[in-house]
Design an enzyme around this catalytic site. Structure first.
Site, PDB file in Angstrom:
ATOM      1  N   PHE A 103      20.119  33.913  38.473  1.00  0.00           N
ATOM      2  CA  PHE A 103      19.413  34.896  39.301  1.00  0.00           C
ATOM      3  C   PHE A 103      18.957  34.215  40.586  1.00  0.00           C
ATOM      4  O   PHE A 103      18.277  33.193  40.540  1.00  0.00           O
ATOM      5  CB  PHE A 103      18.183  35.481  38.588  1.00  0.00           C
ATOM      6  CG  PHE A 103      17.483  36.511  39.433  1.00  0.00           C
ATOM      7  CD1 PHE A 103      17.912  37.830  39.463  1.00  0.00           C
ATOM      8  CD2 PHE A 103      16.406  36.151  40.248  1.00  0.00           C
ATOM      9  CE1 PHE A 103      17.285  38.779  40.277  1.00  0.00           C
ATOM     10  CE2 PHE A 103      15.777  37.097  41.058  1.00  0.00           C
ATOM     11  CZ  PHE A 103      16.217  38.415  41.062  1.00  0.00           C
ATOM     12  N   ASP A 124      18.309  25.786  42.930  1.00  0.00           N
ATOM     13  CA  ASP A 124      17.304  26.829  43.115  1.00  0.00           C
ATOM     14  C   ASP A 124      16.104  26.510  42.215  1.00  0.00           C
ATOM     15  O   ASP A 124      16.160  26.676  40.999  1.00  0.00           O
ATOM     16  CB  ASP A 124      17.929  28.186  42.745  1.00  0.00           C
ATOM     17  CG  ASP A 124      16.971  29.360  42.909  1.00  0.00           C
ATOM     18  OD1 ASP A 124      15.751  29.117  43.059  1.00  0.00           O
ATOM     19  OD2 ASP A 124      17.440  30.516  42.865  1.00  0.00           O
ATOM     20  N   LYS A 167       8.004  31.172  44.809  1.00  0.00           N
ATOM     21  CA  LYS A 167       7.026  31.504  43.769  1.00  0.00           C
ATOM     22  C   LYS A 167       5.740  30.656  43.754  1.00  0.00           C
ATOM     23  O   LYS A 167       4.771  31.018  44.391  1.00  0.00           O
ATOM     24  CB  LYS A 167       7.722  31.517  42.418  1.00  0.00           C
ATOM     25  CG  LYS A 167       8.726  32.687  42.307  1.00  0.00           C
ATOM     26  CD  LYS A 167       9.071  33.046  40.875  1.00  0.00           C
ATOM     27  CE  LYS A 167       9.769  34.391  40.772  1.00  0.00           C
ATOM     28  NZ  LYS A 167      11.223  34.369  40.860  1.00  0.00           N
TER      29      LYS A 167
HETATM   30  C1  LIG Z   1      12.265  34.995  41.608  1.00  0.00           C
HETATM   31  C2  LIG Z   1      13.463  34.209  41.903  1.00  0.00           C
HETATM   32  C3  LIG Z   1      14.183  34.386  43.101  1.00  0.00           C
HETATM   33  C4  LIG Z   1      13.844  35.478  44.079  1.00  0.00           C
HETATM   34  O1  LIG Z   1      12.598  35.288  44.650  1.00  0.00           O
HETATM   35  P1  LIG Z   1      11.908  36.508  45.444  1.00  0.00           P
HETATM   36  O2  LIG Z   1      10.675  35.881  46.033  1.00  0.00           O
HETATM   37  O3  LIG Z   1      11.631  37.571  44.455  1.00  0.00           O
HETATM   38  O4  LIG Z   1      12.873  36.945  46.478  1.00  0.00           O
HETATM   39  C5  LIG Z   1      15.237  33.549  43.350  1.00  0.00           C
HETATM   40  N1  LIG Z   1      15.583  32.579  42.486  1.00  0.00           N
HETATM   41  C6  LIG Z   1      14.936  32.387  41.341  1.00  0.00           C
HETATM   42  C7  LIG Z   1      15.342  31.273  40.435  1.00  0.00           C
HETATM   43  C8  LIG Z   1      13.851  33.197  41.000  1.00  0.00           C
HETATM   44  O5  LIG Z   1      13.217  33.017  39.838  1.00  0.00           O
END
Ligand SMILES: *Cc1c(COP(=O)(O)O)cnc(C)c1O
Length: 401
Positions: A135, A222, A251
Site C-alpha cells: 500500500f 516506504d 504518519k
Molecule cells: C498510510 C500510508 C501511505 C499513505 O499515506 P497518506 O498520508 O494517507 O497519503 C503510504 N504508504 C504507507 C506504507 C502507508 O501506511
C-alpha cells in the site's frame, strides 16, 4: 459496553465507514467522546500520534509556533527546516530531505525521483518493481503502485511502469527483472501495513540491497507507517542493517501535524533540481516544528526502547492468550506494529472494541491491527490485551458455523 448510536453527517462525502463515536479530546493514550465515554487508543490516528494526545511539551511548542508563523511559502527560509532535515539524515545515515504533507505525497515524490533517475541515465520508459499486498497511497500513481485491486477498482487506467512481485522471494524478483533494461528501482514497505502487517525479512531486504547495487537500481523503502521509531529502531529497514537510497516518511513524523518527507542517500539526493518538484504546504513552519519537537521528545523519553519493550510484551502475551483459540491464525509484527490474523473477515471487531472502550482497526479484511502511541505504558499494554482478547473470542464464537 457503550451503546453507540449512528451520527449523521449528510454533507460529508462517504469515503469512510466511520465508527459512531464523536471524539472531542484526548490525553496520553486515551481519548474521550462527546458523551464523556473513555477509550484506550490502540490506533493512534493510524500510526500517527507518536506521542499520544496532548503531550504537554508538544502542545507548548505548537502553541508557541502558532503564535509566530504557521505557514510561509517555500520561496523563503525559516528556522526549523534545516534542523529537522539534519535530524532525519543523522538518524537514517542519508543525505538530503524533501518535505511534503502526507504519505502519498512522499511516495509520489519517490516515484518521480526513480523515473528521473532513469531518464538521466537515458532510459525513456523506466519501470519500478512493486509488491503484492503493498500500500503506497491513493493518488493515481501511488494507487497504481499499491498491490490491492480494491484500491484500484474504478480508477483505471492505472499509471504504467510498474512490475509486481511477491514479498520475501528473491528468485521471483530475479525472474521478473532479468534482461529488462528499463528497471530503475525497487519499492517496498519494510513492514507492509495496510496489506495486513507483513514484515519483509531482513535477509530479503539485504538481498534486494545487494541486487540494487549490482544493477544500479534505487532501493526505495516506504517507511510511512513502520518508520519513526515504531518498531524500536528509527526506521524498520535498520533491522536489516542496510540503507535505502530513497525513504518516504509521514504518519508518525509530526505526531499528528500533517508532515511528510522523502529522505535520499547519495545516489538520489541530487536528482531533483530547482523546478523539478514542489508543494505549497510542504515544510511549513508548524510542520517542521512538530517534527523536530517530536524527535526530541522521543529521545528524551526513550520511546524507541519503549516501543520495542511494550511491543514484545504485547506480541508475547497476545500469542499466549490467543494461539489456542480456533480462528486465530497468527500474531505478528515488530515493536508497536502488530497484526492478529484471523481465518475470516473481522471488520465488525472495530465496532465491538469501540463499545468495549478500545480503538483498533482491521486491515486486509482479516487482520486486527494495533499501532498505539509509542508512549504506551506496560499497564496500558495489559489493558489493550484485557479489552481486546474477550472481544476476539466472542466474535469468533458468534461467527463460527
Ligand atoms: C498510510 C500510508 C501511505 C499513505 O499515506 P497518506 O498520508 O494517507 O497519503 C503510504 N504508504 C504507507 C506504507 C502507508 O501506511
Amino acid at each position: 459496553m457503550y451503546d453507540l448510536k449512528p451520527i449523521p453527517e449528510p454533507h460529508v462525502m462517504s469515503t469512510y465507514g466511520r465508527v459512531p463515536v464523536m471524539l472531542t479530546h484526548g490525553r496520553g493514550c486515551r481519548v474521550w467522546d462527546d458523551q464523556g465515554r473513555e477509550y484506550l487508543d490502540a490506533l493512534a490516528g493510524i500510526a500517527v500520534n507518536t506521542l499520544g494526545h496532548a503531550h504537554p511539551r508538544l502542545v507548548r511548542a505548537l502553541q508557541d509556533q502558532v503564535g509566530q508563523l504557521i505557514h510561509t511559502s517555500n520561496y523563503h527560509h525559516h528556522p526549523y527546516t534545516e534542523p529537522l532535515a539534519a535530524a532525519l539524515c543523522e538518524r537514517s545515515g542519508l543525505d538530503k530531505v524533501f518535505f511534503c504533507s502526507s504519505g502519498l505525497e512522499a511516495n509520489e515524490a519517490a516515484l518521480k525521483l526513480a523515473r528521473k533517475f532513469g531518464h538521466d541515465k537515458g532510459i525513456a520508459r523506466p519501470e519500478i518493481v512493486v509488491y503484492e499486498r503493498a500500500f503506497h497511497g491513493r493518488s493515481l500513481a501511488t494507487l497504481s503502485a499499491t498491490g490491492n485491486p480494491k484500491v484500484q477498482a474504478g480508477f483505471e487506467p492505472l499509471v504504467e511502469g510498474f512490475i509486481r512481485v511477491p514479498a520475501n522471494d528473491l528468485d521471483a524478483l530475479h525472474r521478473a527483472t532479468n534482461g529488462n533494461p528499463n528497471v530503475v528501482a525497487v519499492f517496498f514497505e519494510a513492514i507492509q501495513g495496510e496489506g495486513g502487517v507483513h514484515p519483509l525479512q531482513p535477509d530479503y531486504i539485504a538481498g534486494v540491497r545487494a541486487l540494487c547495487d549490482q544493477r544500479d537500481w534505487l532501493l526505495m523503502i516506504d517507511e510511512v507507517q513502520c518508520g519513526m521509531g515504531r518498531t524500536g529502531r528509527w526506521f524498520a529497514h535498520q533491522w536489516a542493517n542496510i540503507r535505502p537510497d530513497v525513504m518516504p516518511l509521514a504518519k508518525g513524523l509530526g505526531s499528528g501535524v500533517p508532515v511528510g518527507a522523502v529522505v535520499a542517500g547519495p545516489r538520489a539526493a541530487q536528482i531533483f533540481q530547482p523546478g523539478n518538484h514542489g508543494t505549497t504546504f510542504g515544510g511549513n513552519p508548524l510542520a517542521m516544528r512538530a517534527g523536530l519537537e517530536t524527535i526530541r521528545i522521543m529521545e528524551d523519553e526513550g520511546l524507541l526502547d519503549n516501543a520495542a519493550r511494550q511491543g514484545q510484551h504485547l506480541l508475547t502475551q497476545l500469542w499466549a492468550e490467543l494461539h489456542a483459540v480456533p480462528g486465530v491464525r497468527e500474531v505478528r509484527g515488530k515493536g508497536l506494529m502488530i497484526g492478529i490474523e484471523l481465518d475470516r473477515p473481522c471488520g465488525d471487531l472495530v465496532l465491538r472494541c469501540a463499545r468495549a472502550g478500545l480503538l483498533i482497526s482491521v486491515t486486509a479484511d482479516r487482520v486486527v491491527r494495533l499501532v498505539p502511541p509509542l508512549i504506551l505504558t506496560r499497564a496500558e499494554a495489559d489493558e489493550i490485551i484485557a479489552k481486546l482478547v474477550p472481544q476476539v473470542r466472542t466474535f469468533l464464537d458468534e461467527t463460527s458455523a
